[in-house]
Design an enzyme around this catalytic site. Sequence first.
Site, short mmCIF file in Angstrom:
data_model
loop_
_atom_site.label_atom_id
_atom_site.label_comp_id
_atom_site.label_asym_id
_atom_site.label_seq_id
_atom_site.Cartn_x
_atom_site.Cartn_y
_atom_site.Cartn_z
N SER A 44 0.82 -1.21 0.00
CA SER A 44 0.00 0.00 0.00
C SER A 44 0.85 1.26 0.00
O SER A 44 1.94 1.30 0.57
CB SER A 44 -0.91 0.00 1.24
OG SER A 44 -0.14 0.05 2.43
N SER B 50 -17.10 7.34 21.01
CA SER B 50 -16.39 8.45 20.38
C SER B 50 -15.27 8.89 21.31
O SER B 50 -15.46 8.97 22.53
CB SER B 50 -17.35 9.62 20.12
OG SER B 50 -16.66 10.73 19.59
N GLY C 157 1.87 4.20 4.34
CA GLY C 157 1.74 3.05 3.46
C GLY C 157 2.89 2.10 3.72
O GLY C 157 4.05 2.54 3.85
N GLN D 56 -1.68 -6.39 7.75
CA GLN D 56 -3.02 -5.85 7.97
C GLN D 56 -4.12 -6.55 7.18
O GLN D 56 -5.30 -6.47 7.55
CB GLN D 56 -3.06 -4.34 7.64
CG GLN D 56 -2.26 -3.48 8.59
CD GLN D 56 -0.89 -3.14 8.02
OE1 GLN D 56 -0.29 -3.94 7.32
NE2 GLN D 56 -0.41 -1.95 8.32
N ASP E 44 7.10 -1.93 9.82
CA ASP E 44 7.67 -1.66 8.50
C ASP E 44 9.16 -1.34 8.62
O ASP E 44 9.98 -1.78 7.80
CB ASP E 44 6.96 -0.47 7.84
CG ASP E 44 5.48 -0.73 7.64
OD1 ASP E 44 5.09 -1.90 7.51
OD2 ASP E 44 4.71 0.25 7.61
#
Length: 323
Positions: free
Chosen positions: A8, A36, A48, A172, A257
């Site tokens: 992504s 909330s 990404g 993910q 990542d």
Amino acid sequence: MSLLIAGSIATDHLMSFNGKFSDSLVVDQLDKLSVSFLVDDLEIRRGGVAPNMCFGLGRLGLRSVLVGAAGEDFTDYRSWLERHNVDCASVHISETRHTARFMCTTDTAMAQFATFYAGAMTEARLIELAPIVERVGEPEYVLIGADDPEAMRQHTHECRQRGYPFIADTSQQLAYSDGELIRDLIEGAALLFSNEYESHMIEAKTGWSTEDILGRVGIQVTTLGARGVQVRGRDIDDFELPAVTGVEPVEPTGVGDAFRAGFLGALARDLSLERAAQVGCVLAAYVLETVGTQDYDFTPDEFAVRVAKEYGEQAGTEVADRW
């Protein structure tokens, strides 16, 4: 040889909640969930999984090839990545969709609620790897990270058909994938990356045991959060490595990542698996200490000194010699 990083491409909207989500959740009422959270700040950052990894490799002095789809709003992001040693020539640009958006809120316990808008990412399935390889040369690895599921499947099939060594990093997308897809994405991978929770999810959804998985991949690398990382494989001595100490966590987005970038960067420099895990842990620490997945900085000497401090002088010397 080249490193192709597929996954992504997104913009991150990162928010911080000054409390714990768990204090607002009633376990026996989750089917009626409606909550909330008032957040304290909003950071809009580049993200990404694929650009995050490419950026990390660039900080380690390695030029990788970004493979993914973005919108016409990618222009500034492209310039940023190219300035940081990332090859963006093979990014597919959608004519109709915006670049994907990742919207994430983190509480004081580092728990997260996140939402992801795919946008242009859905066009990643239009990308073929062969023309990219023709342009940049045979890949040392093709990492297939979280992306449009059909794109992940197609990239995996093409790697098998053309003999490109590939790395499975479903991350993910595991939550949205069934066992059949996960098995298809993992079978024959040179490496399998996951965190500890994802490793259990892989086993549950595929029906494979730990031994079954190791029979299908070369090496399985499992990050364990604050406990470090575990590396197992068919033809290696398994080991676990502690995480970097003394880290003051600020924002966990992109930590995995960065670990992958460090691990791959070390392998590309012909360092051992143990050194690769150490480099991955140190690079991950830099991200954890920073808001934003691509906003950390260091010199090669600073990086080697930190490796030496955490994992010994020999480790620091070997890393310094390769950068």
